[in-house]
Design an enzyme around this catalytic site. Structure first.
Site, PDB file in Angstrom:
ATOM      1  N   ARG A  53     -16.398 -40.807   7.665  1.00  0.00           N
ATOM      2  CA  ARG A  53     -16.536 -39.702   6.716  1.00  0.00           C
ATOM      3  C   ARG A  53     -15.822 -40.137   5.442  1.00  0.00           C
ATOM      4  O   ARG A  53     -15.185 -41.190   5.384  1.00  0.00           O
ATOM      5  CB  ARG A  53     -16.017 -38.360   7.265  1.00  0.00           C
ATOM      6  CG  ARG A  53     -15.046 -38.364   8.399  1.00  0.00           C
ATOM      7  CD  ARG A  53     -13.704 -38.867   8.007  1.00  0.00           C
ATOM      8  NE  ARG A  53     -13.217 -38.183   6.820  1.00  0.00           N
ATOM      9  CZ  ARG A  53     -12.353 -38.670   5.963  1.00  0.00           C
ATOM     10  NH1 ARG A  53     -11.852 -39.905   6.149  1.00  0.00           N
ATOM     11  NH2 ARG A  53     -11.936 -38.005   4.912  1.00  0.00           N
ATOM     12  N   GLY A  54     -15.916 -39.291   4.413  1.00  0.00           N
ATOM     13  CA  GLY A  54     -15.420 -39.690   3.102  1.00  0.00           C
ATOM     14  C   GLY A  54     -16.597 -40.234   2.314  1.00  0.00           C
ATOM     15  O   GLY A  54     -17.305 -41.136   2.778  1.00  0.00           O
ATOM     16  N   ALA A  55     -16.803 -39.682   1.121  1.00  0.00           N
ATOM     17  CA  ALA A  55     -18.014 -40.006   0.368  1.00  0.00           C
ATOM     18  C   ALA A  55     -18.220 -41.508   0.182  1.00  0.00           C
ATOM     19  O   ALA A  55     -19.315 -42.018   0.445  1.00  0.00           O
ATOM     20  CB  ALA A  55     -17.991 -39.270  -0.976  1.00  0.00           C
ATOM     21  N   GLN A 202      -8.483 -33.333   8.697  1.00  0.00           N
ATOM     22  CA  GLN A 202      -8.432 -34.714   8.196  1.00  0.00           C
ATOM     23  C   GLN A 202      -7.088 -35.036   7.559  1.00  0.00           C
ATOM     24  O   GLN A 202      -6.671 -36.187   7.540  1.00  0.00           O
ATOM     25  CB  GLN A 202      -9.548 -34.948   7.161  1.00  0.00           C
ATOM     26  CG  GLN A 202     -10.958 -34.924   7.727  1.00  0.00           C
ATOM     27  CD  GLN A 202     -11.605 -33.560   7.597  1.00  0.00           C
ATOM     28  OE1 GLN A 202     -10.913 -32.544   7.552  1.00  0.00           O
ATOM     29  NE2 GLN A 202     -12.915 -33.523   7.563  1.00  0.00           N
ATOM     30  N   ASP A 243     -16.618 -35.366  -3.228  1.00  0.00           N
ATOM     31  CA  ASP A 243     -17.872 -35.787  -2.602  1.00  0.00           C
ATOM     32  C   ASP A 243     -18.999 -35.841  -3.605  1.00  0.00           C
ATOM     33  O   ASP A 243     -19.989 -36.536  -3.412  1.00  0.00           O
ATOM     34  CB  ASP A 243     -18.210 -34.857  -1.445  1.00  0.00           C
ATOM     35  CG  ASP A 243     -17.152 -34.983  -0.362  1.00  0.00           C
ATOM     36  OD1 ASP A 243     -16.081 -34.382  -0.504  1.00  0.00           O
ATOM     37  OD2 ASP A 243     -17.388 -35.734   0.599  1.00  0.00           O
ATOM     38  N   LYS A 254     -13.824 -31.207  -0.244  1.00  0.00           N
ATOM     39  CA  LYS A 254     -13.588 -30.528   1.031  1.00  0.00           C
ATOM     40  C   LYS A 254     -13.212 -29.061   0.824  1.00  0.00           C
ATOM     41  O   LYS A 254     -12.443 -28.733  -0.079  1.00  0.00           O
ATOM     42  CB  LYS A 254     -12.464 -31.268   1.764  1.00  0.00           C
ATOM     43  CG  LYS A 254     -12.104 -30.751   3.135  1.00  0.00           C
ATOM     44  CD  LYS A 254     -13.256 -30.651   4.088  1.00  0.00           C
ATOM     45  CE  LYS A 254     -14.007 -31.954   4.245  1.00  0.00           C
ATOM     46  NZ  LYS A 254     -15.323 -31.767   4.906  1.00  0.00           N
TER      47      LYS A 254
END
Lengths: 371, 371
Positions: A53-55, A202, A243, A254
């Site tokens: 995850r994470g853009a 997260q 993002d 987020k």
């Protein structure tokens, strides 16, 4: 970065060249498990289930996912299908579509039998460029922290961050954490407030693990406590990832980022967004046009954690009869953003600010027009 | 209210008259267990460990705690010790001190052998008065919801609340929920957004359980999502409780309330505080003077929930090497509060507004001066 003394990235190509290896982020910090992705479906599932995850990392994983797909079906139909499957995994991060378009364009003029190799090499290069881009972004952010440190006269600079915009969210360095790590390496005293970041935690799981791994002093707080920290003068600046940031500076990040920005504004705390250029959507101006992912209610009503013996399990926290809503992102209006930190410098969260950094023709791989 | 068809309050005197019975709120919604408090120490522990919580219920429990203490030691020293032990359990809720002072004053002119009985009868009366006060508060709040319902023209009024200011937080009715329950009984269509309320999840566990028990449509959201709900036009009004409201209208309430008020203000959503008069601290003007409790880090780093088989257990959610900060409350400045709902009506969050409702001499048990 190093994990237990061994250098790691969040994604890398397998030695045999025909797979991508990732760290399963759903298991951290309780278990550090490397997972091998061999097929389009495995790559798509890794993104959708948030093993990655994470853009920025979503973008690079999608590029490797294209390569894996083309190993099996390098036809034009195979290309289109891979773009479609990977593009449908998560709607908000614009890096995903940016990466898919890059690979699609790169393989379009190539004979089918050479497409997988072309895609793998492009994915490798995108990974390298991600590292370099975030290093450069961090060098600009470092100057912001250096200024804050001067105002603090030797006391630790108190940085608050949300979610994980750390090396785990990118290939290395992170976005919001890159200035933090570079400041720490430069000997600037720091204390990082880590928003736990419900529902998927997260912050408490990943950012805290990163900070502990690199020895950066930090404390976890519930998301609702960040505003109070600011109100009571315990935060010098906020820095978060994104993002998708529009060309006019509205910031999707987020869920829970927008109220942080409100609290920063109400208390005169600078609020920075670390946005590498592939996170900027030059085609959108208004943050209201950014698609906001809704995820399963169980991510809210259940929580995963470790037993005393270390085994990972989910427990139900909410009333069993009750449903939940799970919007994964929110949009912070540009008016609440003090500055956007990019690989080319820090700018105002305005169309003019962003355009001034990115408009020179040919100056980088990210032209603001024509995408 | 009724639980499984049987009428309950959150606290009541045992049939033998020599104990108080409570519902252990640390186990809800997973288990409904009634606990018998027989001693000062048990009452103090029930408050400190949050088997009972919520400012009004803390006050009534403290009154019963005084009675339990005086059963064993009704001397002047015993009175002083009980006030000291109970007063030290939790610092923020002003109802605790209000209740202790009431009992202390009531027994001071009474012979030691009659003190426990005096205290029990006063505690019983305080419980009855709490019920009546919150019923009256709810009737005033009902008018606010009725107005909102007219604007919604038959669509459900979407109310957002934080923590649990429900019947479990009082003896019955609740504070923030009293208008909701009365509106629901009056046939006004409602949808309640329940902030889960980290770290202790009083929203997801207790408010959601209350709403489900009474059949009120509701959905749980992570605390960080409330601002986004407001920004996207999904909330008609916010109503929360308070642990201590100053004479000038600053509102201490569960951590995470202040950012809610910021989001309400930024989006033009009315923000109401349900404050029965014992929650008003007439001696303080500035919210910055309200003591804010800090609780154990484990309440943040661990989460309690139920296994699929229903057994309750705690799991570690945060990185094991990482510490956490746990401020239990924050203070919302009066400027962000649309109105304060009390048992005497709804007023502006100002000294003048509150004084106009409570200043008539002899009109109630809560004189604004001389405490």
């Amino acid at each position: 970065v190093k994990v237990d003394g061994r250098p790691y990235r969040s994604i890398w190509r397998a030695d045999d060249g025909r797979a991508a290896l990732i760290v399963d982020q759903t298991l951290l910090p309780h278990e550090f498990r490397v997972v091998r992705l061999e097929t389009l479906e495995e790559a798509a599932r890794a993104i959708a289930d948030m093993q990655v995850r994470g853009a920025p990392l979503i973008g690079v994983t999608a590029a490797y996912g294209m390569a894996l797909a083309l190993l099996r079906d390098p036809s034009d139909a195979g290309v289109a299908r891979a773009v479609s499957v990977l593009g449908a995994t998560r709607p908000t991060a614009v890096n995903l579509h940016w990466a898919l378009r890059q690979v699609e364009a790169a393989v379009s003029g190539v004979a089918p039998e050479a497409r997988a190799d072309t895609a793998f090499r492009l994915a490798d290069r995108m990974a390298e460029e991600d590292v370099e881009r975030n290093r450069a972004l961090g060098a600009h952010g470092l100057e912001v922290l250096r200024e804050a440190a001067e105002a603090r006269r030797g006391e630790p600079v108190r940085v608050l961050t949300h979610c994980n915009a750390g090396w785990l969210a990118t290939v290395d360095w992170g976005t919001a954490t890159s200035p933090v790590y570079q400041a720490w390496d430069a000997g600037i005293p720091l204390h990082v407030w880590v928003d736990e970041t419900r529902p998927r935690l997260q912050g408490a799981r990943l950012t805290a693990w990163e900070m502990a791994g690199l020895g950066v002093p930090h404390r976890v707080v519930p998301d609702g406590a960040a505003a109070w920290l600011m109100r009571t003068g315990q935060v010098d600046l906020v820095i978060v990832g994104t993002d998708r940031t529009t060309a006019a500076g509205d910031v999707a990040n987020k869920i829970g980022t927008y109220p942080l920005a409100l609290a920063a504004s109400d208390n005169g705390v600078p609020f920075f967004v670390a946005a590498p250029s592939p996170s900027i959507d030059w085609e959108l101006s208004d943050g209201a046009d950014i698609p906001i992912e809704e995820r399963a209610a169980e991510e809210v009503t259940e929580v995963q954690g470790a037993d005393p013996d270390g085994s990972v399990r989910a427990v139900r926290i909410a009333n069993p009869g009750s449903d939940a809503a799970n919007f994964a992102f929110d949009v912070t209006p540009a008016r609440l953003v003090t500055g956007i930190v990019t690989e080319r410098g820090v700018c105002a969260a305005t169309r003019e600010g962003l355009a001034a950094l990115f408009r020179e023709p040919g100056a980088g791989e990210e032209p603001p027009e024509g995408r």
